[in-house]
Design a protein around this motif. Structure first.
Motif, PDB file in Angstrom:
ATOM      1  N   GLY A   1       0.778  -1.222   0.000  1.00 49.20           N
ATOM      2  CA  GLY A   1       0.000   0.000   0.000  1.00 49.20           C
ATOM      3  C   GLY A   1       0.809   1.271   0.000  1.00 49.20           C
ATOM      4  O   GLY A   1       0.246   2.367  -0.176  1.00 49.20           O
ATOM      5  N   TYR A   2       2.134   1.166   0.183  1.00 52.24           N
ATOM      6  CA  TYR A   2       2.976   2.365   0.206  1.00 52.24           C
ATOM      7  C   TYR A   2       3.490   2.745  -1.181  1.00 52.24           C
ATOM      8  O   TYR A   2       4.175   3.755  -1.329  1.00 52.24           O
ATOM      9  CB  TYR A   2       4.127   2.176   1.201  1.00 52.24           C
ATOM     10  N   CYS A   3       3.136   1.934  -2.162  1.00 50.92           N
ATOM     11  CA  CYS A   3       3.430   2.262  -3.570  1.00 50.92           C
ATOM     12  C   CYS A   3       4.903   2.612  -3.773  1.00 50.92           C
ATOM     13  O   CYS A   3       5.236   3.546  -4.512  1.00 50.92           O
ATOM     14  CB  CYS A   3       2.552   3.430  -4.042  1.00 50.92           C
TER      15      CYS A   3
ATOM     16  N   THR B   1      13.493   0.241  -1.311  1.00 52.42           N
ATOM     17  CA  THR B   1      13.798   1.669  -1.343  1.00 52.42           C
ATOM     18  C   THR B   1      12.658   2.440  -0.678  1.00 52.42           C
ATOM     19  O   THR B   1      11.628   1.877  -0.309  1.00 52.42           O
ATOM     20  CB  THR B   1      13.958   2.193  -2.786  1.00 52.42           C
ATOM     21  N   ARG B   2      12.851   3.746  -0.576  1.00 50.95           N
ATOM     22  CA  ARG B   2      11.778   4.633  -0.108  1.00 50.95           C
ATOM     23  C   ARG B   2      11.309   5.543  -1.235  1.00 50.95           C
ATOM     24  O   ARG B   2      10.774   6.613  -1.005  1.00 50.95           O
ATOM     25  CB  ARG B   2      12.264   5.467   1.089  1.00 50.95           C
ATOM     26  N   ARG B   3      11.470   5.072  -2.458  1.00 52.40           N
ATOM     27  CA  ARG B   3      11.058   5.853  -3.625  1.00 52.40           C
ATOM     28  C   ARG B   3       9.708   5.360  -4.131  1.00 52.40           C
ATOM     29  O   ARG B   3       9.419   4.167  -4.094  1.00 52.40           O
ATOM     30  CB  ARG B   3      12.097   5.750  -4.738  1.00 52.40           C
ATOM     31  N   LEU B   4       8.915   6.289  -4.612  1.00 54.06           N
ATOM     32  CA  LEU B   4       7.640   5.923  -5.202  1.00 54.06           C
ATOM     33  C   LEU B   4       7.846   5.017  -6.415  1.00 54.06           C
ATOM     34  O   LEU B   4       8.776   5.220  -7.190  1.00 54.06           O
ATOM     35  CB  LEU B   4       6.890   7.174  -5.654  1.00 54.06           C
ATOM     36  N   ASP B   5       6.951   4.078  -6.567  1.00 53.51           N
ATOM     37  CA  ASP B   5       6.924   3.253  -7.771  1.00 53.51           C
ATOM     38  C   ASP B   5       6.051   3.985  -8.790  1.00 53.51           C
ATOM     39  O   ASP B   5       4.835   4.108  -8.591  1.00 53.51           O
ATOM     40  CB  ASP B   5       6.330   1.886  -7.440  1.00 53.51           C
TER      41      ASP B   5
ATOM     42  N   LEU C   1       6.729   6.091   5.012  1.00 55.21           N
ATOM     43  CA  LEU C   1       5.504   6.851   4.763  1.00 55.21           C
ATOM     44  C   LEU C   1       5.830   8.310   4.445  1.00 55.21           C
ATOM     45  O   LEU C   1       5.288   8.888   3.491  1.00 55.21           O
ATOM     46  CB  LEU C   1       4.587   6.764   5.981  1.00 55.21           C
ATOM     47  N   GLN C   2       6.702   8.899   5.226  1.00 59.76           N
ATOM     48  CA  GLN C   2       7.075  10.295   4.986  1.00 59.76           C
ATOM     49  C   GLN C   2       7.693  10.472   3.611  1.00 59.76           C
ATOM     50  O   GLN C   2       7.374  11.429   2.883  1.00 59.76           O
ATOM     51  CB  GLN C   2       8.050  10.762   6.062  1.00 59.76           C
ATOM     52  N   ALA C   3       8.574   9.562   3.235  1.00 60.41           N
ATOM     53  CA  ALA C   3       9.284   9.694   1.962  1.00 60.41           C
ATOM     54  C   ALA C   3       8.332   9.587   0.773  1.00 60.41           C
ATOM     55  O   ALA C   3       8.348  10.433  -0.129  1.00 60.41           O
ATOM     56  CB  ALA C   3      10.374   8.639   1.865  1.00 60.41           C
ATOM     57  N   VAL C   4       7.482   8.560   0.763  1.00 55.88           N
ATOM     58  CA  VAL C   4       6.617   8.371  -0.405  1.00 55.88           C
ATOM     59  C   VAL C   4       5.528   9.429  -0.473  1.00 55.88           C
ATOM     60  O   VAL C   4       5.184   9.923  -1.556  1.00 55.88           O
ATOM     61  CB  VAL C   4       6.015   6.951  -0.448  1.00 55.88           C
ATOM     62  N   LEU C   5       4.993   9.822   0.694  1.00 56.58           N
ATOM     63  CA  LEU C   5       3.944  10.831   0.687  1.00 56.58           C
ATOM     64  C   LEU C   5       4.500  12.200   0.296  1.00 56.58           C
ATOM     65  O   LEU C   5       3.859  12.949  -0.453  1.00 56.58           O
ATOM     66  CB  LEU C   5       3.276  10.892   2.064  1.00 56.58           C
ATOM     67  N   SER C   6       5.702  12.511   0.760  1.00 54.12           N
ATOM     68  CA  SER C   6       6.325  13.783   0.386  1.00 54.12           C
ATOM     69  C   SER C   6       6.660  13.814  -1.100  1.00 54.12           C
ATOM     70  O   SER C   6       6.468  14.844  -1.771  1.00 54.12           O
ATOM     71  CB  SER C   6       7.590  14.017   1.217  1.00 54.12           C
ATOM     72  N   GLU C   7       7.156  12.697  -1.631  1.00 56.11           N
ATOM     73  CA  GLU C   7       7.473  12.641  -3.051  1.00 56.11           C
ATOM     74  C   GLU C   7       6.216  12.788  -3.896  1.00 56.11           C
ATOM     75  O   GLU C   7       6.205  13.515  -4.905  1.00 56.11           O
ATOM     76  CB  GLU C   7       8.182  11.324  -3.391  1.00 56.11           C
TER      77      GLU C   7
ATOM     78  N   ILE D   1       2.407 -17.141   5.569  1.00 58.46           N
ATOM     79  CA  ILE D   1       3.582 -16.456   6.128  1.00 58.46           C
ATOM     80  C   ILE D   1       4.625 -16.237   5.041  1.00 58.46           C
ATOM     81  O   ILE D   1       5.336 -15.221   5.027  1.00 58.46           O
ATOM     82  CB  ILE D   1       4.192 -17.270   7.288  1.00 58.46           C
ATOM     83  N   GLY D   2       4.722 -17.194   4.108  1.00 56.33           N
ATOM     84  CA  GLY D   2       5.720 -17.096   3.048  1.00 56.33           C
ATOM     85  C   GLY D   2       5.374 -16.116   1.947  1.00 56.33           C
ATOM     86  O   GLY D   2       6.189 -15.880   1.043  1.00 56.33           O
ATOM     87  N   THR D   3       4.191 -15.507   2.010  1.00 56.60           N
ATOM     88  CA  THR D   3       3.781 -14.542   0.985  1.00 56.60           C
ATOM     89  C   THR D   3       4.684 -13.310   1.000  1.00 56.60           C
ATOM     90  O   THR D   3       5.082 -12.830   2.064  1.00 56.60           O
ATOM     91  CB  THR D   3       2.320 -14.114   1.236  1.00 56.60           C
ATOM     92  N   ASP D   4       5.021 -12.805  -0.177  1.00 59.53           N
ATOM     93  CA  ASP D   4       5.808 -11.566  -0.330  1.00 59.53           C
ATOM     94  C   ASP D   4       7.155 -11.640   0.384  1.00 59.53           C
ATOM     95  O   ASP D   4       7.655 -10.645   0.916  1.00 59.53           O
ATOM     96  CB  ASP D   4       5.017 -10.349   0.187  1.00 59.53           C
ATOM     97  N   SER D   5       7.768 -12.810   0.389  1.00 60.92           N
ATOM     98  CA  SER D   5       8.992 -12.988   1.176  1.00 60.92           C
ATOM     99  C   SER D   5      10.170 -12.189   0.637  1.00 60.92           C
ATOM    100  O   SER D   5      11.124 -11.915   1.367  1.00 60.92           O
ATOM    101  CB  SER D   5       9.361 -14.471   1.249  1.00 60.92           C
ATOM    102  N   SER D   6      10.144 -11.793  -0.642  1.00 61.40           N
ATOM    103  CA  SER D   6      11.257 -10.990  -1.159  1.00 61.40           C
ATOM    104  C   SER D   6      11.319  -9.627  -0.488  1.00 61.40           C
ATOM    105  O   SER D   6      12.367  -8.991  -0.444  1.00 61.40           O
ATOM    106  CB  SER D   6      11.137 -10.820  -2.682  1.00 61.40           C
ATOM    107  N   PHE D   7      10.175  -9.158   0.037  1.00 63.65           N
ATOM    108  CA  PHE D   7      10.152  -7.920   0.810  1.00 63.65           C
ATOM    109  C   PHE D   7      10.821  -8.104   2.170  1.00 63.65           C
ATOM    110  O   PHE D   7      11.320  -7.148   2.760  1.00 63.65           O
ATOM    111  CB  PHE D   7       8.709  -7.467   1.071  1.00 63.65           C
TER     112      PHE D   7
END
Length: 464
Positions: A103-105, A110-114, A165-171, A339-345
């Motif tokens: 949900g943080y897109c 990274t902390r960069r927007l996708d 959250l701060q980084a993506v919302l500010s960007e 539990i194994g879902t999205d494990s690359s994150f």
């Protein structure tokens, strides 16, 4: 009705078993301003269910020692559809959220927007489709109304969640709402938080138990473990309800607590998700309670603890013991594939960072088996050729790595090591890489539990 000082975005099962329980205790301690307004940006919508139950639901806390049913009334209302002014209530002080990591897109790692994930909101910021877009629109309307700033606290299980959250919302704001970005910098804070409580999906048995104890079916009831923790950075735009009175730890630096949880609890969960699934187990309880895998997991948690700085007021040894007890809770039967879902994150900050501390030590074998099992799991097949449901943002990449390897364990390991999450010392450590290759080859024929049992037998023979 007392105005709500707290708004929570995403009032799903975890929120109802965690933040809402703290708020309920605070209201009962004489602070009605801790009442929560919930907001569902996306399905499932729960406003009708909450209204039908007159603003109440139940939380069933249970472990092997007993159970306790709590009636929770802190969620004063839930909005199933936001409007542009959802952040414009003058009484609002604190916005918490559980958006899930996706949900943080942001670009993973990274902390960069996708740009792809946020593209629709950048094109039309007045009709947002993401949580980030809605937050920016709500803040823009609050700014226009001349209201003071807010505290936005992420409660997702992400390292330094407030910083993300701060980084993506500010960007996003700098591109979609240029006038908002500078106002946010002066008026909005983004404290890091660490939340902890295992809240499995409510199955038929749990739903039946809640209904029997409550005296009626509960559409919003949740079951959870008794353990709970909430650590919140002391960084608020204005005073918030005194959550510290009901056990929330307000601290200057959340990171030591966060890393302790991510390494020991979450690291153990991620490890057994792949090791356990490849060994034929279906749930975390089965794997953690197994006479072979359980002791292995205890050694793994102890190795994880050695990589940590102990947070103030905590004991790493006690935390390891508590973690193992929590994973052996007979009422917490998390499906391993879930539990194994999205494990690359997750693998990088939970396991890879700690593995680097042990590459040349006796615990290296623990990490080699854990990472090799993760690689083998993400090929989509176990040692018996049975399919594994790999659910991950990099699933297509995993399939390509496996196809390119053509059955060669060395090529398979190298393909995985080339992923960004392995950037650094581990990727270039020859002995560790060689051990991964050997284990990946063996795991084509044997389960991780087989290897653990063989190692245990070998150690016993040496000691004799």
């Amino acid at each position: 009705m007392t105005p709500s000082a707290i708004l929570h975005i995403g009032p799903g099962a975890f929120h109802r078993a965690h933040q809402a329980v703290y708020a309920d205790a605070l209201i009962k301690a004489g602070h009605p301003e801790a009442r929560i307004r919930g907001l569902c940006l996306f399905p499932p919508r729960i406003a009708h269910s909450l209204d039908a139950q007159k603003g109440a639901y139940h939380v069933l806390l249970r472990d092997g020692a007993g159970q306790e049913l709590r009636r929770i009334t802190s969620m004063g209302e839930v909005l199933d559809e936001p409007d542009q002014n959802f952040l414009s209530d003058p009484a609002l002080r604190l916005v918490t959220m559980t958006l899930t990591e996706k949900g943080y897109c942001h670009i993973p790692g990274t902390r960069r927007l996708d740009p792809t994930a946020i593209a629709a909101d950048l094109k039309d910021p007045l009709r947002p489709q993401t949580g980030i877009g809605w937050l920016a629109l709500g803040l823009a309307r609050r700014q226009e109304a001349g209201l003071p700033g807010l505290t936005l606290a992420s409660c997702d299980n992400i390292p330094a969640n407030g910083r993300l959250l701060q980084a993506v919302l500010s960007e996003f704001a700098s591109q979609a709402w240029p006038a908002l970005a500078s106002w946010m910098a002066q008026n909005v804070t983004f404290p890091v938080s660490m939340v902890d409580r295992i809240v499995p999906r409510v199955d038929e048995e749990a739903a039946r138990a809640i209904g029997q104890l409550a005296g009626a079916p509960d559409m919003l009831g949740v079951a959870a473990e008794p353990f709970g923790q909430w650590v919140l950075e002391n960084d608020f735009a204005m005073p918030i309800p005194p959550l510290e009175k009901v056990g929330v730890q307000i601290v200057a630096d959340v990171r030591p607590y966060e890393v302790m949880k991510h390494r020991i609890l979450n690291g153990a969960q991620t490890a057994i998700a792949h090791l356990g699934a490849l060994s034929g187990f279906e749930t975390s309880f089965q794997a953690a309670s197994d006479p072979v895998m359980g002791p292995w997991l205890a050694r793994f948690c102890a190795a994880q603890a050695k990589t940590l700085t102990c947070p103030p007021g905590e004991s790493l040894d006690a935390y390891v013991r508590t973690t193992l007890e929590r994973l052996r809770n007979p009422h917490i039967r998390h499906p391993l594939v879930q539990i194994g879902t999205d494990s690359s994150f997750k693998l990088g900050q939970r396991i890879v960072e700690a593995a680097v501390c042990h590459l040349d030590g006796p615990e290296a074998e623990l990490y080699a088996l854990t990472i090799a099992a993760w690689m083998r799991y993400n090929t989509g097949r176990d040692a018996n050729g049975a399919g594994i449901p790999v659910s991950d943002p990099l699933a297509d990449r995993f399939r390509q790595i496996n196809a390119d390897a053509g059955g060669d364990a060395g090529a398979l390991v190298q393909g995985f090591l080339d992923l960004d999450l392995f950037e650094g010392q581990l990727r270039h450590h020859r002995a560790f890489r060689d051990r991964l290759v050997t284990l990946c080859a063996v795991l084509e024929r044997q389960s991780p539990r087989d290897l653990m049992m063989a190692a245990e037998t070998s150690t016993a023979e040496v000691e004799r």
